[in-house]
Design a protein around this motif. Sequence first.
Motif, PDB file in Angstrom:
ATOM      1  N   THR A  76      -6.046 123.409  63.453  1.00 25.42           N
ATOM      2  CA  THR A  76      -7.426 123.425  62.963  1.00 25.42           C
ATOM      3  C   THR A  76      -7.875 122.005  62.668  1.00 25.42           C
ATOM      4  O   THR A  76      -7.069 121.141  62.298  1.00 25.42           O
ATOM      5  CB  THR A  76      -7.579 124.285  61.695  1.00 25.42           C
ATOM      6  OG1 THR A  76      -8.967 124.348  61.332  1.00 25.42           O
ATOM      7  CG2 THR A  76      -6.788 123.705  60.522  1.00 25.42           C
ATOM      8  N   ASN A  78     -10.966 122.061  60.897  1.00 23.48           N
ATOM      9  CA  ASN A  78     -12.070 122.448  60.016  1.00 23.48           C
ATOM     10  C   ASN A  78     -11.595 123.490  59.007  1.00 23.48           C
ATOM     11  O   ASN A  78     -11.995 124.652  59.047  1.00 23.48           O
ATOM     12  CB  ASN A  78     -13.243 122.986  60.833  1.00 23.48           C
ATOM     13  CG  ASN A  78     -14.530 123.049  60.033  1.00 23.48           C
ATOM     14  OD1 ASN A  78     -14.672 122.408  58.991  1.00 23.48           O
ATOM     15  ND2 ASN A  78     -15.492 123.830  60.516  1.00 23.48           N
ATOM     16  N   ASP A 118     -12.987 126.792  62.312  1.00 24.49           N
ATOM     17  CA  ASP A 118     -13.172 126.629  63.755  1.00 24.49           C
ATOM     18  C   ASP A 118     -12.508 127.764  64.527  1.00 24.49           C
ATOM     19  O   ASP A 118     -13.082 128.320  65.461  1.00 24.49           O
ATOM     20  CB  ASP A 118     -12.669 125.267  64.227  1.00 24.49           C
ATOM     21  CG  ASP A 118     -11.334 124.847  63.626  1.00 24.49           C
ATOM     22  OD1 ASP A 118     -10.749 125.601  62.820  1.00 24.49           O
ATOM     23  OD2 ASP A 118     -10.854 123.746  63.964  1.00 24.49           O
ATOM     24  N   LYS A 122     -14.521 130.668  66.760  1.00 20.46           N
ATOM     25  CA  LYS A 122     -14.163 130.880  68.165  1.00 20.46           C
ATOM     26  C   LYS A 122     -13.761 132.334  68.400  1.00 20.46           C
ATOM     27  O   LYS A 122     -14.200 132.964  69.381  1.00 20.46           O
ATOM     28  CB  LYS A 122     -13.014 129.957  68.555  1.00 20.46           C
ATOM     29  CG  LYS A 122     -12.614 130.010  70.025  1.00 20.46           C
ATOM     30  CD  LYS A 122     -11.551 128.959  70.322  1.00 20.46           C
ATOM     31  CE  LYS A 122     -11.247 128.882  71.823  1.00 20.46           C
ATOM     32  NZ  LYS A 122     -10.595 130.106  72.313  1.00 20.46           N
TER      33      LYS A 122
END
Length: 232
Positions: A76, A78, A118, A122
Motif C-alpha cells: 500500500t 495510502n 488504495d 481498487k
Amino acid sequence: MNRSEFVFAPPPVPSVAVEGGSLRFPVRRIFCVGLNYADHAREMGKDPGAEPPFFFTKPADAVVESGATIPYPSMTGNLHHEIELVAALGSGGADIPVEEALGHVWGYAAGIDLTKRDLQKKARDEGKPWDFSKGFDQSAPIGALRPAARIGHPQSGRIALSVNGEPRQAGDLSDMILGVAEVIAEISKYVRLAPGDLIFTGTPAGVGPLRPGDRIEGEIAGVGAASLAIAS
C-alpha cells in the motif's frame, strides 16, 4: 485436546487489555461497520440516505495493543486511520432483539481501523472483496476495555483522532446511523454472535493518510484512548 494431538502447537489466543488490572479479554472474531456516520459516507463519495451501513470482518489476530509501534504495512501507499468505538461481547446468540442487545456487551474501548485505502478502492471499483485492504496484519489497534458495568452504554460523547498532535477526526457517538444495539441485532441475523466477539462500530469524517514516523492518538469521551506509532 492437548498439544500433543496437534500437528504443531496452537497459536496463542489473541486478547485485549482490560483497564485497571491484569485480566485479558480473549478475542474470538472482529466485526466492523462501514459507512455508519453520514459525514464519513459523504467524504467517501456515498449517499448515506441511499447506501446504508454494511458489515465486514478482520481476523482476531489483527488486534494490536495501544501504545505499540508497528511497521508501515506492505502493498500500500495510502494507509488510512479510522477512530472507532469498539463493543466487546460477553455473551451472544442469533437473531438478538434490539431491546436485548446491549445486555450482551461486556465493555467498550477506543479502536483504530487501519485501512489500505488504495487497495480498498481498487477492489471496490473492480467488484472484488476488500479483505486485504481491511484484514491485514496489525490492522486493529485497540485501547484497554472498560466494563459496561462501570461506564454504562455510551450513546453520545466526543470521538476524535489526531496525528502528530494535529486534529484529524472529530465527531460524536450520537452521530452513528446504527447505534450499538442496532448493530448487534443486525449482525446476529447473519451469524451467531458469541463471547469474545469485538465490533468496531464505524468512524466519523476526517479519515486520512498515515506515513512512516507518524504518531496517532485517538480518544472517546467516557470510554478511553488508543494510540500507536508507525515505524520510521
